[in-house]
Scaffold this motif. Structure first.
Motif, PDB file in Angstrom:
ATOM      1  N   UNK A 287       1.252  -0.973   0.309  1.00 61.00           N
ATOM      2  CA  UNK A 287       0.225   0.127  -0.134  1.00 61.00           C
ATOM      3  C   UNK A 287       1.000   1.114   0.515  1.00 61.00           C
ATOM      4  N   UNK A 288       0.482   2.040  -0.941  1.00 60.34           N
ATOM      5  CA  UNK A 288       0.797   3.549  -0.587  1.00 60.34           C
ATOM      6  C   UNK A 288       0.213   4.298  -0.415  1.00 60.34           C
ATOM      7  N   UNK A 289       0.754   5.771   0.269  1.00 56.87           N
ATOM      8  CA  UNK A 289      -0.345   6.803   0.507  1.00 56.87           C
ATOM      9  C   UNK A 289      -0.942   7.165  -0.600  1.00 56.87           C
ATOM     10  N   UNK A 290      -3.039   7.257  -0.133  1.00 55.90           N
ATOM     11  CA  UNK A 290      -3.286   8.019  -1.733  1.00 55.90           C
ATOM     12  C   UNK A 290      -3.392   9.141  -1.523  1.00 55.90           C
ATOM     13  N   UNK A 291      -3.028   9.501  -3.590  1.00 56.12           N
ATOM     14  CA  UNK A 291      -3.017  10.766  -3.632  1.00 56.12           C
ATOM     15  C   UNK A 291      -4.408  11.442  -3.257  1.00 56.12           C
ATOM     16  N   UNK A 292      -3.677  13.142  -3.091  1.00 57.92           N
ATOM     17  CA  UNK A 292      -4.809  14.016  -2.555  1.00 57.92           C
ATOM     18  C   UNK A 292      -5.295  15.166  -3.267  1.00 57.92           C
ATOM     19  N   UNK A 293      -6.451  15.535  -3.509  1.00 60.73           N
ATOM     20  CA  UNK A 293      -6.714  17.100  -4.253  1.00 60.73           C
ATOM     21  C   UNK A 293      -6.767  17.221  -3.374  1.00 60.73           C
ATOM     22  N   UNK A 294      -5.473  19.015  -3.829  1.00 57.97           N
ATOM     23  CA  UNK A 294      -5.606  19.758  -2.792  1.00 57.97           C
ATOM     24  C   UNK A 294      -6.837  20.940  -2.909  1.00 57.97           C
ATOM     25  N   UNK A 295      -7.516  21.061  -2.723  1.00 57.49           N
ATOM     26  CA  UNK A 295      -8.963  22.423  -2.756  1.00 57.49           C
ATOM     27  C   UNK A 295      -8.175  24.061  -1.903  1.00 57.49           C
ATOM     28  N   UNK A 296      -9.101  24.586  -2.879  1.00 53.16           N
ATOM     29  CA  UNK A 296      -8.557  25.741  -2.751  1.00 53.16           C
ATOM     30  C   UNK A 296      -9.922  26.742  -3.367  1.00 53.16           C
ATOM     31  N   UNK A 297      -9.983  28.080  -2.900  1.00 55.51           N
ATOM     32  CA  UNK A 297     -10.695  29.080  -2.951  1.00 55.51           C
ATOM     33  C   UNK A 297     -12.652  28.280  -2.488  1.00 55.51           C
ATOM     34  N   UNK A 303     -16.122  21.907   0.211  1.00 54.52           N
ATOM     35  CA  UNK A 303     -15.962  20.700   1.435  1.00 54.52           C
ATOM     36  C   UNK A 303     -16.018  20.890   2.579  1.00 54.52           C
ATOM     37  N   UNK A 304     -15.223  22.113   2.748  1.00 52.61           N
ATOM     38  CA  UNK A 304     -15.793  22.453   4.330  1.00 52.61           C
ATOM     39  C   UNK A 304     -17.597  22.425   4.746  1.00 52.61           C
ATOM     40  N   UNK A 305     -18.277  23.080   3.943  1.00 52.20           N
ATOM     41  CA  UNK A 305     -19.780  23.081   4.155  1.00 52.20           C
ATOM     42  C   UNK A 305     -20.349  21.760   3.992  1.00 52.20           C
ATOM     43  N   UNK A 306     -20.050  21.402   2.961  1.00 43.79           N
ATOM     44  CA  UNK A 306     -20.413  19.496   3.074  1.00 43.79           C
ATOM     45  C   UNK A 306     -20.164  18.795   4.441  1.00 43.79           C
ATOM     46  N   UNK A 307     -19.477  19.070   4.557  1.00 41.16           N
ATOM     47  CA  UNK A 307     -18.852  18.640   5.457  1.00 41.16           C
ATOM     48  C   UNK A 307     -19.862  19.069   7.555  1.00 41.16           C
ATOM     49  N   UNK A 308     -19.397  19.636   7.094  1.00 41.82           N
ATOM     50  CA  UNK A 308     -20.066  20.555   8.780  1.00 41.82           C
ATOM     51  C   UNK A 308     -21.087  21.035   8.846  1.00 41.82           C
ATOM     52  N   UNK A 309     -22.403  20.856   7.803  1.00 43.29           N
ATOM     53  CA  UNK A 309     -23.724  20.100   7.942  1.00 43.29           C
ATOM     54  C   UNK A 309     -24.001  19.588   8.042  1.00 43.29           C
ATOM     55  N   UNK A 310     -23.782  18.110   8.008  1.00 44.00           N
ATOM     56  CA  UNK A 310     -24.036  16.720   8.647  1.00 44.00           C
ATOM     57  C   UNK A 310     -23.491  16.803  10.042  1.00 44.00           C
ATOM     58  N   UNK A 311     -22.590  17.677  10.107  1.00 40.82           N
ATOM     59  CA  UNK A 311     -22.451  17.391  11.769  1.00 40.82           C
ATOM     60  C   UNK A 311     -23.044  18.379  13.160  1.00 40.82           C
ATOM     61  N   UNK A 312     -23.567  19.550  12.222  1.00 39.46           N
ATOM     62  CA  UNK A 312     -24.013  20.691  12.650  1.00 39.46           C
ATOM     63  C   UNK A 312     -25.639  20.294  13.377  1.00 39.46           C
ATOM     64  N   UNK A 313     -26.512  19.789  11.695  1.00 39.51           N
ATOM     65  CA  UNK A 313     -27.714  19.135  11.706  1.00 39.51           C
ATOM     66  C   UNK A 313     -27.234  18.293  12.771  1.00 39.51           C
ATOM     67  N   UNK A 314     -26.661  17.444  12.324  1.00 37.95           N
ATOM     68  CA  UNK A 314     -27.155  15.719  13.286  1.00 37.95           C
ATOM     69  C   UNK A 314     -27.003  15.412  14.585  1.00 37.95           C
ATOM     70  N   UNK A 315     -25.534  17.055  15.091  1.00 38.33           N
ATOM     71  CA  UNK A 315     -24.668  16.689  16.668  1.00 38.33           C
ATOM     72  C   UNK A 315     -24.452  18.041  17.421  1.00 38.33           C
TER      73      UNK A 315
END
Length: 570
Positions: A287-297, A303-315
């Motif tokens: 196994x090698x480290x998976x390549x990442x897509x570095x997101x900007x702007x 991406x932050x909103x997509x991950x934050x909303x479920x945590x915000x609403x669900x917890x």
């Protein structure tokens, strides 16, 4: 030299005759214990109901069916989209807060669906703080504006989705982490961008995990009782409770439970059919480290909103609302009686978790010693309890034990002129029995995975040194599996603390747990008082989230390699 026909027949009969060792009999006994509720339900399917079933069919059965199907479809799609999308983001993309979201996305698992329903109802109802603030700010009166009703079928589906998506997220993330870099690199070589790579390579490879996660979410949806009853949504689960306690018809309730059981069976068959005979293998052990897509702007913000909303609403929001209500008002019985509720929950959860873990160890080790088709099939039966809704388990247990109590009391009265009362069906015994049946699979999966990592050479060495099978289990395997046994016990403990349908139906008279206390207060619209019990359940529910987050950090081979991660900028 030819073998005589009699010798061949003897050898064949020995192969065909099952070998019933003590461990085999123990596995069969556990399987029978778990199967008893289902057998009781199936037995009552063919009993007459004196017109009750026809009445249900002509009045509410269609509504039970349509609402249950709507919840299943909506929650299935919602959990699939949210769980898969967030898992892909935290595995393959780099954006602010990624490390935090890796474990924070699991937090809604700590919140039971009925608890989140209570929190949002208090916040969003007409007299709640949000609508009150809107009317004061805008100068509106009631009826001057439209506000969606949270206590509706759509509201129930939304909240259930926000609590159950971590099932898909957890399995999808593990699957994405285990995928080969070579497969992804081939996709890039063929000119596929991030979106096409996701849909044409990553998702098909993760299909078994995604189907498994959605199946778990749907099973929990079918088991849901507290939220849908509080919202006034008629489903099979609420119908079973209403038919048994409202109409006093145990046969009709059992037949409704059989209908709900058909949904579960259909889910299991659908999950296996979607896999078919396809098998998924890793093509490399390196196994090698998976390549990442570095997101900007705006992509990073998305991406932050997509991950934050479920945590915000669900917890975060429901936990904050519960904490505010508990501090501001709280349970009027906070003190000795509240400690009694908490003590009941803790005692039941402790006993059930100990029994479930012990039975899981016996099952796993028994199959290790005797892996015949008989024991493997019996083990599958014993681990099916988690797929059966709590209300079905409760009805299936209450029917035979109520009959046993009735038979015993008739015999005692006829012979000794006395009545013993509800020895079985009126005690905490059947409640613990229901918990063990329901959550044995949770402990079994954890124990089986741990035991599978113990090399068979250890068994052989122990037996060579004169240890029996039981001695090997006690002195060799149990110390090695100590951590997994603790984790399995904690998972069962928390599930029991949150369990509501079976507890509501089977609890003895004047015996309340934290879950029952919260449900009773919420049913009386005393939501602020219900916040104390609800918050206590949420705090306990965080324990398995911590365990899962720790396990996830170690989930992929090669994570500690020195190979640098390749980044692509987007």
């Amino acid at each position: 030299m030819s073998i005589p026909a009699s010798a061949r027949l003897t050898a064949l009969s020995r192969r065909l005759t099952p070998h019933f060792s003590a461990w085999t009999l123990l596995i069969l006994l556990i399987a029978m214990i778990v199967a008893l509720p289902v057998l009781a339900i199936l037995f009552h399917v063919f009993l007459p109901t004196e017109g009750v079933w026809s009445h249900l069919a002509s009045t509410v059965l269609g509504r039970y069916l349509s609402n249950t199907l709507f919840l299943a479809v909506t929650v299935g799609i919602g959990t699939l989209v949210i769980g898969t999308g967030t898992a892909w983001l935290v595995v393959m993309c780099r954006f602010p807060g990624k490390r935090l979201f890796e474990w924070a996305l699991l937090l809604p698992l700590a919140v039971p669906t009925y608890v989140i329903a209570y929190a949002y109802t208090d916040f969003l109802q007409v007299a709640g703080p949000l609508q009150t603030w809107l009317r004061e700010m805008m100068g509106w009166s009631f009826g001057d504006y439209y506000f969606p009703d949270i206590r509706s079928l759509g509201g129930a589906a939304t909240l259930i989705t926000m609590v159950l998506y971590p099932y898909v997220y957890l399995l999808a993330r593990a699957s994405f982490l285990e995928q080969s870099v070579c497969m992804l690199d081939v996709g890039r070589t063929l000119g596929r961008g991030p979106w096409r790579l996701f849909f044409t390579v990553a998702v098909p490879l993760a299909r078994p995990a995604l189907v498994g996660g959605v199946s778990l979410a749907l099973m929990e949806t079918l088991n849901e009782f507290g939220a849908v009853q509080f919202f006034g949504v008629d489903t099979f689960t609420t119908g079973i409770y209403r038919t048994w306690f409202g109409m006093g018809e145990q046969v009709a309730a059992a037949q409704l439970a059989a209908c709900l059981l058909l949904f579960v069976i259909a889910l299991v068959l659908l999950e296996r059919w979607t896999r078919g005979k396809r098998e998924y293998f890793h093509t490399s052990s390196r196994y090698q480290q998976l390549p990442e897509y570095r997101l900007h702007g705006w992509r990073a913000l998305g991406a932050v909103a997509a991950c934050l909303l479920p945590v915000l609403i669900g917890f975060l929001i429901p936990s904050g609302l519960l904490a505010h209500l508990a501090i501001e008002q709280g349970d009027s019985l906070l003190g000795v009686q509240f400690l009694e509720f908490a003590g009941n929950s803790l005692v039941l959860a402790t006993i059930a978790s100990l029994i479930a873990v012990a039975m899981a160890v016996l099952l796993s080790y028994g199959v290790r010693l005797d892996s015949s088709p008989l024991t493997r099939n019996a083990t599958r039966i014993a681990s099916l309890g988690y797929a059966i809704p709590g209300s079905v388990v409760a009805v299936g247990i209450l029917i035979p034990f109520a009959w046993l109590d009735d038979t015993l009391n008739r015999w005692l009265q006829a012979n000794y002129g006395m009545i013993a009362g509800l020895i079985f069906s009126g005690s905490a015994f059947i409640l613990i029995y229901a918990y063990v049946v329901r959550f044995l699979a949770v402990s079994f999966n954890a124990v089986e995975a741990s035991l599978g990592k113990v090399t068979p050479s250890m068994d052989a060495a122990a037996r060579t040194l004169g240890q029996s099978a039981g001695g090997t289990l006690r002195r060799v395997h149990t110390p090695i599996m100590r951590g997994s046994l603790l984790a399995a016990g904690i998972l069962v403990f928390v599930d029991v603390m949150k369990e509501l349908p079976a507890t509501i139906i089977l609890r003895p008279f004047n015996f309340d747990t934290l879950a029952v206390r919260a449900h009773n207060l919420a049913s009386d619209e005393r939501l602020a008082e219900a916040a104390t019990s609800s918050l206590a359940i949420v705090v306990v529910g965080i324990l398995p989230v911590i365990l899962l987050s720790i396990a996830m950090r170690k989930s992929r081979p090669g994570n500690n390699t020195s190979t640098g991660r390749k980044d692509e900028h987007l």
